[in-house]
Design an enzyme around this catalytic site. Sequence first.
Site, PDB file in Angstrom:
ATOM      1  N   SER A  44      88.650  70.541   0.232  1.00 37.80           N
ATOM      2  CA  SER A  44      88.947  71.778  -0.484  1.00 37.80           C
ATOM      3  C   SER A  44      89.279  71.492  -1.950  1.00 37.80           C
ATOM      4  O   SER A  44      88.560  70.748  -2.609  1.00 37.80           O
ATOM      5  CB  SER A  44      90.071  72.527   0.240  1.00 37.80           C
ATOM      6  N   ASP A 169      85.471  75.857   4.277  1.00 36.44           N
ATOM      7  CA  ASP A 169      86.543  74.963   3.869  1.00 36.44           C
ATOM      8  C   ASP A 169      86.846  73.880   4.911  1.00 36.44           C
ATOM      9  O   ASP A 169      87.141  74.187   6.069  1.00 36.44           O
ATOM     10  CB  ASP A 169      87.800  75.806   3.635  1.00 36.44           C
TER      11      ASP A 169
END
Length: 299
Positions: A44, A169
């Site tokens: 991320s 993510d």
Amino acid sequence: MATHVVTDTALVIEGGAMRGTHTAGAVVALIEAGIRVSWVSSISAGSTNASNYLTQDAWRAKACFTTFAQDPKFGGWRSFARGNGFFNSKYIYTESGLPGAAVPFNWQRWSESTDQWRIGAFDATDGRTVYWGREDMPTMHDVFVRVQASSSMPVLMPAVRIDGHQYLDGAIGSSGGVPLDAAQADGFERFLVLLTQPRGFVKAPQGHERALRTYFRKYPAVAEAMRTRADRYNATRDELLELEKSGHAYLFTPEHALVSNGERRLDVLERTFQDGYEQAVRELPAIREFLGIDNSATS
């Protein structure tokens, strides 16, 4: 400043959207101290920090989490309503890093380096966690789109299509958000870990389960991963604390609660960056000692 290359320890960088501002301060401190860990894993927002660490670009490391957040194209609810995500990921990750753009990525330095990088993302179709490496990124676009996929928070940002798969993510994947498992899979037993939550943090279970199952009805693996993420995240944190006790990990943890995921106020971001930088500078002697770098040979 002399450069100290570390090959027996993995640098592991947690995500956390704009909480990565604090980590960016630590990244700049490591760059300025000439500490180059040659193997990095990230997830991320940690992947943005990793990209700047691997290219040793202190200016970009700070700009990505401070001044760049003021860019009108960065995102917001208008961007979300248009289908581009609360964070406008296409612009942030695949356009702003081009030559002459807002925060140009130093492709030449990256392409000349042999340092290794594992970027984690979550395959929305089958629920697998994928860690891409240098071999998967022969072009600048390959780097950009993988950082984008790794950073695409469910609901707030659209999935990213790569080679026929839809990715979100990596924080909802196997490690819960701290890519320790990628470093262990590559054989590392020592870890320098940059975390974005205070030392005593425990992640609470995900709420709104029924709404998530409805929202992700085409991708049930995503809803299930979000439902169980807290368990994996907390287990990874517990493992890191045990590794720290045994001398196999150094954990850089924020001394105070950090900004929210969506923070964009420049004064708050600047202060958070400075907090991270100053804390890392204070901890540099301990970090050097952990990495086996002689503190008397730092100039």
